[in-house]
Write a protein that holds these residues in place. Structure first.
Motif, short mmCIF file in Angstrom:
data_model
loop_
_atom_site.label_atom_id
_atom_site.label_comp_id
_atom_site.label_asym_id
_atom_site.label_seq_id
_atom_site.Cartn_x
_atom_site.Cartn_y
_atom_site.Cartn_z
N GLN A 135 0.83 -1.21 0.00
CA GLN A 135 0.00 0.00 0.00
C GLN A 135 0.87 1.26 0.00
N ILE A 138 2.39 1.90 -3.47
CA ILE A 138 1.55 2.50 -4.51
C ILE A 138 1.09 3.90 -4.14
N ASP A 139 1.17 4.26 -2.86
CA ASP A 139 0.73 5.60 -2.47
C ASP A 139 1.83 6.65 -2.56
N ARG A 142 2.04 8.66 -5.56
CA ARG A 142 0.80 9.43 -5.76
C ARG A 142 0.62 10.51 -4.69
N THR A 143 1.64 10.74 -3.88
CA THR A 143 1.45 11.63 -2.73
C THR A 143 1.35 13.10 -3.12
N ARG A 144 2.33 13.58 -3.86
CA ARG A 144 2.24 14.97 -4.34
C ARG A 144 2.53 14.98 -5.83
N SER A 173 -3.24 0.39 13.89
CA SER A 173 -3.74 1.08 12.70
C SER A 173 -3.00 0.65 11.44
N TYR A 175 -0.56 1.23 8.26
CA TYR A 175 -0.56 2.39 7.38
C TYR A 175 -1.96 2.58 6.80
N VAL A 176 -2.49 3.77 6.92
CA VAL A 176 -3.79 4.08 6.32
C VAL A 176 -3.59 5.20 5.30
N GLN A 177 -4.19 5.04 4.14
CA GLN A 177 -4.06 6.04 3.10
C GLN A 177 -4.43 7.41 3.63
N GLY A 178 -3.64 8.39 3.32
CA GLY A 178 -3.90 9.74 3.84
C GLY A 178 -2.81 10.13 4.82
N ASP A 181 -0.08 11.91 3.12
CA ASP A 181 -0.26 13.35 2.97
C ASP A 181 0.27 14.09 4.20
N TYR A 234 -7.55 6.14 12.67
CA TYR A 234 -6.99 5.18 11.73
C TYR A 234 -7.08 3.72 12.16
N ILE A 235 -7.56 3.48 13.37
CA ILE A 235 -7.72 2.09 13.77
C ILE A 235 -8.98 1.51 13.14
N THR B 39 -2.44 10.14 -9.90
CA THR B 39 -3.63 10.67 -9.24
C THR B 39 -3.47 10.36 -7.77
N LYS B 40 -4.01 11.23 -6.94
CA LYS B 40 -3.96 10.93 -5.51
C LYS B 40 -4.88 9.75 -5.22
N ILE B 43 -9.79 8.85 -0.93
CA ILE B 43 -10.07 8.72 0.50
C ILE B 43 -11.58 8.67 0.66
N GLN B 69 -8.49 0.64 -0.17
CA GLN B 69 -7.82 0.05 0.99
C GLN B 69 -8.81 -0.59 1.96
N ARG B 71 -8.97 -0.79 5.11
CA ARG B 71 -9.42 0.01 6.25
C ARG B 71 -10.69 0.82 5.95
N TYR B 72 -10.89 1.13 4.70
CA TYR B 72 -12.04 1.96 4.32
C TYR B 72 -13.30 1.14 4.00
#
Ligand SMILES: Nc1nc2c(ncn2[C@@H]2O[C@H](COP(=O)(O)OP(=O)(O)OP(=O)(O)O)[C@@H](O)[C@H]2O)c(=O)[nH]1
Ligand SMILES: [Mg+2]
Lengths: 374, 212
Positions: A135, A138-139, A142-144, A173, A175-178, A181, A234-235, B39-40, B43, B69, B71-72
Motif C-alpha cells: 500500500q 503504490i501511495d 501518488r502523494t504529491r 492502525s 498504514y492508512v491512506q492519507g 499526505d 486510523y484504527i 492521481t492521488k 479517501i 484500501q 481500512r475503508y
C-alpha cells in the motif's frame, strides 16, 4: 536556482547562522523596520513593522536558555515566520527540548535512534509486511503528483521509510491512506531549514546524506507525535472520524440551521464529504502552504487540536460556503465539496478560518455536553 | 457529453476493487476523458456523473468511486446501498488484485442489493508485457459467477466507453423489462438513503431504477 547548503544538522544553529547573515535580523535586533527605500504606503509599513516586531518576539523567546513554552504557543497561534518554523514546530511537538543545553544531544540521540529503527526494520533477513509495504509503495508516488521535490526517487524512498517504520510500530492502525499526505508538511518545513530556495522545487539529491537523514528522522518523530493525537482516526472502524463527523454535523445544525436543513433535504450526509476532511486534516481541500500555516495554530493549541480544534475548523470551513451550497442540489453539493475553490487561498484566508473556528470552539466547547447528550 | 438534469433513467453505480487498480482513472476517463499517471489515492468516496444514450433513452449514471484500501471497507460499503450496478476492477498486471475479486464479490453479496448487475473489469490492458492474468481465465471466472467481463485501459482509453455502455445497457434491459411486467406500485424508489433523485421527465421509468 540558488540554494545554500550547510552540513550543520542542528536547525537552531542553522537558523542562528542564517539570521546572523541576514540584514533583517540585524534590523530587527536593533528594533527598526528595514528601510527599503520604496515609498510604501503607511499601512504597509505599519504591517511590516508589526511583522518585524512579532519576529523579534519569537527570536527573543527562542533564545532563552529554557524556552517559555506558553509564551511560544501564544506567539505561534498567530503564525510562525517561515524561517523560524523548522525550530518552532519540533519544540511545540516536544521533539526538541525547551532547554537549550539539551537540544543538540537530544536531536543527535533521536536521529541515531531512527537510523537504527530503519536498520532493524529493513534488515535483510527480515520479511516486510507485504500488505503494508504494498500500500505504501503504490501511495508514495501518488502523494504529491507533479511536485518536483516529491517526484524525486530519494524523497520517495525517505517517505516510504517514514511511513513503513511508523506503520510497523503502530500495528493497531498500520498504514492508512492519507497518512502519507500528513508527512509532507513536516518534510518540507524541515527541508526549508537547509535550503534557501522553494522546498517544493528543490532537488534533494544534492543534499549531503547526513542532512537528508536528519530531515527524515525529524519528520518521522514529528509525524508520530501528530498521529499520537489522532490514532482513533486510523484504527479499525475509524471511530475517531465517525465521532468527529457526527459532532461536526451537530455543531453545524446549531450554527447554521438553514444550511443543515438544506443538506438534509437534499439527502447529503456529512460522512459523504467530511470523512476526507478528518482523514486528511483538510489537506485534500487546501494547499500544503495553507496547511502549514494552519498547523502553526494547531500545534500551538496543543496535542488534541488535530481532533478537537480541527472539528471547529471543519465546521467553519463548511459554513463558509453556506450561501452557495444552499442554492445547489445533491449532485451540485457533492461535486462542489469535492473540488472546493481554495486554490488562491492565502495565509490570510486561513487565518480568517482559524479565528472563526476559535470563536466556535470558545462558544461551544464547554457546551459540548449539551449536544453529546442528545 | 449529454449532461444536464433531463434524463429518463438514473442509475447508481459503484466502482470497487483493490487500491491502485485504476478505478479513479477509469472514472475520469469516462466522465471527463482524462487520464493521470499520478492521481492521488481516493479517501472514502468520490462522485461523478455522466449521461449516455441507451436505446434512445437518456441514462444518467451516478458513479461512486470508492477507496480500495481494506481500512475503508466499512465506510465504502455504505455506498453499495441502492446501487444497481458495480464495476469490479482488477489490474491485469497484478495477480493479487485478481485473487481479491472473490473477496470483493463477497462484499457485494453482504452489502449490496442482491440483484445488482456486476461487471468484472480487467484494467491496464495496455501493460501487455506485464500481463499476469490471462484474459481467458478471467472470462471463464466471470461466466461462472454470472458477471459480464471486459478488459480496459484507462491510459489509452480502450474499452472504457464500452465498459460503462455495456453495464448501463444491461441494467437498462433489466429495469425496462421489469417495469413492463410489474405493476408500478411494486417498484420501489430507486434510492438508498445516500442519494437523491431529482425528478426526471418520466417518473415511472425512473422509478424502474430499482431493479426489483
Ligand atoms: N498503465 C496504466 N496505468 C493505469 C491505468 N489506470 C490507472 N493507472 C495508473 O495506476 C495508478 C493508480 O490509479 P488510480 O486510478 O489512482 O487507482 P485507484 O483504483 O483509484 O486506487 P485507490 O484510490 O487507492 O483505490 C495510477 O498511477 C494510474 O496512473 C491503465 O489503464 N494503464
Ligand atoms: Mg481511486
Amino acid at each position: 536556482m540558488r540554494s545554500t547548503l550547510t552540513h550543520d544538522t542542528d536547525p537552531l544553529q542553522l537558523i542562528r547562522r542564517r539570521l546572523g547573515k541576514s540584514k533583517s535580523l540585524h534590523d530587527s535586533l536593533s528594533g527598526r523596520a528595514s528601510p527599503d527605500g520604496s515609498e510604501s504606503p503607511e499601512l504597509l509599513q505599519r504591517e511590516r513593522s508589526i511583522r518585524t516586531n512579532r519576529r523579534q518576539k519569537f527570536i527573543n523567546c527562542l533564545l532563552q536558555e529554557d524556552i517559555n513554552m506558553p509564551e511560544l504557543r501564544k506567539l505561534a497561534w498567530q503564525g510562525i515566520p517561515d524561517e523560524l518554523r523548522p525550530i518552532v514546530w519540533p519544540l511545540l511537538l516536544g521533539h526538541m527540548p525547551s532547554i537549550s543545553g539539551l537540544r543538540s544531544s537530544t536531536l543527535k540521540r533521536k536521529r541515531e535512534e531512527y537510523a537504527s529503527l530503519v536498520e532493524v526494520t529493513f534488515a535483510r533477513d527480515r520479511q516486510l509486511d507485504q500488505q503494508i509495504w504494498h500500500q505504501i509503495e503504490i501511495d508514495v508516488p501518488r502523494t504529491r503528483p507533479g511536485v518536483r521535490l516529491w517526484m524525486h526517487a530519494c524523497t520517495q524512498r525517505s517517505l516510504e521509510r517514514i511511513l513503513y517504520v511508523w506503520a510497523i510500530r503502530h500495528p493497531a492502525s498500520g498504514y492508512v491512506q492519507g497518512i502519507n499526505d500528513l508527512a509532507t508538511p513536516f518534510f518540507q518545513v524541515f527541508l526549508s531549514a537547509y535550503v534557501d530556495s522553494e522546498a517544493e522545487d528543490f532537488d534533494p539529491t544534492i543534499l549531503p546524506p547526513s542532512v537528508l537523514n536528519a530531515i527524515e528522522a525529524d519528520s518521522y518523530f514529528c509525524l508520530s507525535r501528530l498521529l499520537d493525537g489522532i490514532q482513533d482516526n486510523y484504527i479499525a472502524g475509524q471511530p475517531g472520524i465517525h465521532r468527529s463527523v457526527k459532532r461536526m454535523a451537530e455543531l453545524v445544525a446549531r450554527i447554521d440551521p438553514p444550511l443543515a436543513a438544506h443538506l438534509a433535504s437534499q439527502n447529503v450526509e456529512f460522512m459523504q464529504f467530511a470523512f476526507r476532511w478528518m482523514n486528511c486534516l483538510l489537506m485534500r481541500e487546501i494547499s500544503v502552504r495553507n496547511t502549514i500555516r494552519m498547523w502553526d495554530t494547531y500545534l500551538a493549541e496543543g496535542a488534541d487540536a488535530f481532533s478537537q480544534f480541527h472539528l471547529y475548523v471543519c465546521s467553519a470551513f463548511l459554513v463558509k460556503w453556506s450561501e452557495k451550497l444552499r442554492q445547489m442540489d445533491f449532485q451540485g453539493i457533492i461535486m462542489f465539496l469535492q473540488s472546493l475553490p481554495t486554490q488562491s487561498w492565502t495565509d490570510h484566508d486561513i487565518e480568517m478560518l482559524l479565528s472563526e473556528a476559535f470563536v466556535l470552539s470558545s462558544t461551544w466547547h464547554n457546551a459540548q455536553s449539551h449536544f453529546s447528550g442528545r | 457529453m449529454a449532461e444536464g438534469s433531463n434524463y429518463d433513467y438514473l442509475f447508481k453505480v459503484v466502482l470497487i476493487g483493490d487500491s491502485g487498480v485504476g478505478k479513479s482513472n477509469l472514472l475520469s476517463r469516462f466522465t471527463r476523458n482524462e487520464f493521470n499517471l499520478e492521481t492521488k489515492s481516493t479517501i472514502g468516496v468520490e462522485f461523478a456523473t455522466r449521461s449516455i444514450n441507451v436505446n434512445g433513452k437518456v441514462v444518467k449514471a451516478q458513479i461512486w468511486d470508492t477507496a480500495g484500501q481494506e481500512r475503508y471497507r466499512a465506510i465504502t460499503a455504505a455506498y453499495y446501498r441502492g446501487a444497481v450496478g458495480a464495476l469490479l476492477v482488477y489490474d491485469i498486471s497484478k495477480h493479487a488484485t485478481y485473487v481479491d475479486v472473490t473477496r470483493w464479490l463477497k462484499e457485494l453479496r453482504d452489502h449490496a442489493d442482491s440483484n445488482i448487475v456486476i461487471m468484472l473489469v480487467g484494467n491496464k490492458s495496455d501493460l501487455k508485457h506485464l500481463r499476469a492474468v490471462p484474459t481467458e481465465e478471467a472470462k471463464a471466472f466471470a461466466a461462472e459467477n454470472g458477471l459480464s467481463f471486459i478488459e480496459t485501459s484507462a491510459l489509452d482509453a480502450s474499452n472504457v466507453e464500452a465498459a460503462f455502455q455495456t453495464i448501463l445497457t444491461d441494467i437498462y434491459r433489466i429495469v425496462s423489462s421489469k417495469s413492463l411486467e410489474q405493476s408500478a406500485d411494486a417498484i420501489k424508489a430507486p434510492t438508498g438513503d445516500t442519494i437523491t433523485v431529482t425528478p426526471s421527465v418520466d417518473t415511472t421509468q425512473q422509478q424502474g431504477g430499482k431493479c426489483c
